[in-house]
Design an enzyme around this catalytic site. Structure first.
Site, PDB file in Angstrom:
ATOM      1  N   CYS A 179     -10.034 -11.456 -35.824  1.00 24.03           N
ATOM      2  CA  CYS A 179      -8.605 -11.170 -35.704  1.00 24.03           C
ATOM      3  C   CYS A 179      -8.353 -10.184 -34.555  1.00 24.03           C
ATOM      4  CB  CYS A 179      -8.088 -10.633 -37.035  1.00 24.03           C
ATOM      5  SG  CYS A 179      -6.353 -10.182 -37.038  1.00 24.03           S
ATOM      6  N   CYS A 180      -9.197  -9.149 -34.459  1.00 21.14           N
ATOM      7  CA  CYS A 180      -9.053  -8.184 -33.358  1.00 21.14           C
ATOM      8  C   CYS A 180      -9.221  -8.869 -31.999  1.00 21.14           C
ATOM      9  CB  CYS A 180     -10.077  -7.057 -33.486  1.00 21.14           C
ATOM     10  SG  CYS A 180      -9.574  -5.708 -34.566  1.00 21.14           S
ATOM     11  N   CYS A 220     -12.986  -2.030 -32.485  1.00 16.41           N
ATOM     12  CA  CYS A 220     -12.309  -3.313 -32.604  1.00 16.41           C
ATOM     13  C   CYS A 220     -12.594  -4.186 -31.396  1.00 16.41           C
ATOM     14  CB  CYS A 220     -10.811  -3.115 -32.752  1.00 16.41           C
ATOM     15  SG  CYS A 220     -10.066  -2.525 -31.252  1.00 16.41           S
TER      16      CYS A 220
HETATM   17  S1  ADX Z   1      -9.457   1.375 -31.867  1.00 16.74           S
HETATM   18  O1  ADX Z   1     -10.343   0.672 -30.926  1.00 16.74           O
HETATM   19  O2  ADX Z   1     -10.172   1.970 -32.994  1.00 16.74           O
HETATM   20  O3  ADX Z   1      -8.309   0.579 -32.281  1.00 16.74           O
HETATM   21  P1  ADX Z   1      -8.242   3.926 -31.494  1.00 16.74           P
HETATM   22  O4  ADX Z   1      -7.167   3.663 -32.471  1.00 16.74           O
HETATM   23  O5  ADX Z   1      -9.318   4.878 -31.895  1.00 16.74           O
HETATM   24  O6  ADX Z   1      -8.905   2.550 -30.989  1.00 16.74           O
HETATM   25  O7  ADX Z   1      -7.603   4.408 -30.145  1.00 16.74           O
HETATM   26  C1  ADX Z   1      -8.359   4.829 -29.034  1.00 16.74           C
HETATM   27  C2  ADX Z   1      -7.595   4.493 -27.780  1.00 16.74           C
HETATM   28  O8  ADX Z   1      -7.612   3.080 -27.580  1.00 16.74           O
HETATM   29  C3  ADX Z   1      -6.142   4.851 -27.820  1.00 16.74           C
HETATM   30  O9  ADX Z   1      -5.896   6.197 -27.523  1.00 16.74           O
HETATM   31  C4  ADX Z   1      -5.578   3.914 -26.779  1.00 16.74           C
HETATM   32  O10 ADX Z   1      -5.833   4.393 -25.491  1.00 16.74           O
HETATM   33  C5  ADX Z   1      -6.393   2.653 -27.022  1.00 16.74           C
HETATM   34  N1  ADX Z   1      -5.689   1.769 -27.981  1.00 16.74           N
HETATM   35  C6  ADX Z   1      -5.992   1.565 -29.286  1.00 16.74           C
HETATM   36  N2  ADX Z   1      -5.120   0.710 -29.855  1.00 16.74           N
HETATM   37  C7  ADX Z   1      -4.231   0.373 -28.882  1.00 16.74           C
HETATM   38  C8  ADX Z   1      -3.063  -0.444 -28.818  1.00 16.74           C
HETATM   39  N3  ADX Z   1      -2.611  -1.123 -29.885  1.00 16.74           N
HETATM   40  N4  ADX Z   1      -2.403  -0.541 -27.639  1.00 16.74           N
HETATM   41  C9  ADX Z   1      -2.834   0.129 -26.550  1.00 16.74           C
HETATM   42  N5  ADX Z   1      -3.909   0.914 -26.549  1.00 16.74           N
HETATM   43  C10 ADX Z   1      -4.607   1.050 -27.696  1.00 16.74           C
HETATM   44 FE1  SF4 Z   2      -6.289  -7.887 -37.029  1.00 15.21          FE
HETATM   45 FE2  SF4 Z   2      -7.792  -6.001 -35.966  1.00 15.21          FE
HETATM   46 FE3  SF4 Z   2      -5.191  -5.545 -36.371  1.00 15.21          FE
HETATM   47 FE4  SF4 Z   2      -6.807  -5.673 -38.451  1.00 15.21          FE
HETATM   48  S1  SF4 Z   2      -6.906  -4.145 -36.789  1.00 15.21           S
HETATM   49  S2  SF4 Z   2      -4.823  -6.742 -38.260  1.00 15.21           S
HETATM   50  S3  SF4 Z   2      -8.297  -7.196 -37.819  1.00 15.21           S
HETATM   51  S4  SF4 Z   2      -6.037  -7.015 -34.964  1.00 15.21           S
END
Ligand code: ADX
Ligand code: SF4
Length: 278
Positions: free
Chosen positions: A139-140, A259
């Protein structure tokens, strides 16, 4: 390979510049710069990033405390761009917050959406909650990683809010600037994109002190016990003393909790991703 599309976050004309992949010396330059900037303040790092890349760099904003990046960018006085990956599954509070941030800073966030056909295929075959059954990767990949890949194809550098203290398992070695080990930039090829992490060395509590001092509006979820914020079905509040990462994909193994956005942090996965498996 993904089909060429004209929906990256820069105009098509800008994507037609002559290909020019970072040379080995440039990679070394960035390693050198990383050392030099390792003890610099986030503001200094942000300033350097914006100065070097101008309109070809953008902040990746998740709608959480990484709003600090936007505040730092504003403080540099330079123009800056912000993009967010709208997975379609964010909390209502996060959508409201995006609107609030746009108003507060007088900016427009460049939203990236997943490919409609790909999301349809996934949810029609596996339902809306497949990640609880067989892991979040699929999904990610559809909702976050591919849209990110598209966004980055229009840039030469990006700025993230990654910090070492966010995940001892996967982020303890994040440097303030690096050649992106996984994603491609405007000129194509691994090595064509630079990744800046201006708050890599900052503690979460110092980010929060900064946000309070600057009177920055924050995501309403934080006052409900959320620390790290992602998609609604995959994020939960944490209890006092729990690590923030325990609020993400809690049904999965701690070391798999990236992710794909920062998969280069997982060494064994970087090669697979480079080879186009994502
Ligand atoms: S994640 O990989 O686990 O989702 P996390 O939430 O720790 O990442 O965020 C780390 C950095 O990844 C954020 O500060 C941002 O720079 C980027 N990031 C994460 N999610 C997003 C998003 N939905 N849109 C844009 N940048 C994101
Ligand atoms: Fe899908 Fe990843 Fe968002 Fe969960 S975090 S809803 S697995 S995109």
């Amino acid at each position: 390979a993904e089909p060429k599309r004209n929906d990256s976050i820069v105009p098509l004309a800008a994507t037609m510049a002559a290909p020019e992949v970072l040379e080995k010396e440039e990679v070394e330059d960035f390693q050198h710069l990383a050392k030099e900037l390792d003890s610099a303040s986030p503001l200094e790092i942000m300033d350097k990033a914006l100065e070097k890349f101008g309109d070809d760099i953008a902040i990746a904003f998740s709608g959480a405390e990484d709003v600090a990046l936007i505040e730092y960018a504003k403080l540099t006085g330079r123009p800056f761009r912000v993009f967010s990956l709208d997975t379609g599954r964010l909390n209502p509070e996060t959508y409201r917050y995006f609107g609030e941030v746009e108003k507060h800073y007088g900016i427009r966030i460049e939203y990236m959406f997943p490919d409609a056909v790909e999301v349809q295929a996934l949810v029609r075959s596996k339902g809306l909650f497949s990640f609880y059954e067989d892991g979040h990767q699929e999904c990610c990949r559809v909702r976050k990683v591919r849209p990110l890949r598209r966004a980055l194809k229009g840039l030469r550098a990006w700025i993230t809010g990654q910090r070492k203290d966010q995940s001892p398992g996967t982020r303890s070695e994040v440097s303030v600037v690096q050649v992106d080990p996984v994603f491609e930039g405007l000129d194509g090829g691994i090595g064509s994109l630079v990744k800046w992490n201006p708050v890599a060395n900052v503690d979460g509590k110092d980010i929060w002190n900064f946000l309070r001092a600057m009177n920055v509006p924050v995501n309403g979820l934080h006052s409900q016990g959320y620390v790290s914020i992602g998609c609604e079905p995959c994020t939960r509040p944490v209890l006092p003393g729990q690590h923030e990462r325990e609020g993400r994909w809690w049904w999965e193994d701690a070391k798999a909790k990236e992710c794909g956005l920062h998969k280069g942090n997982l060494k064994e996965d970087a090669a697979a991703q480079v080879n186009g498996n994502v």
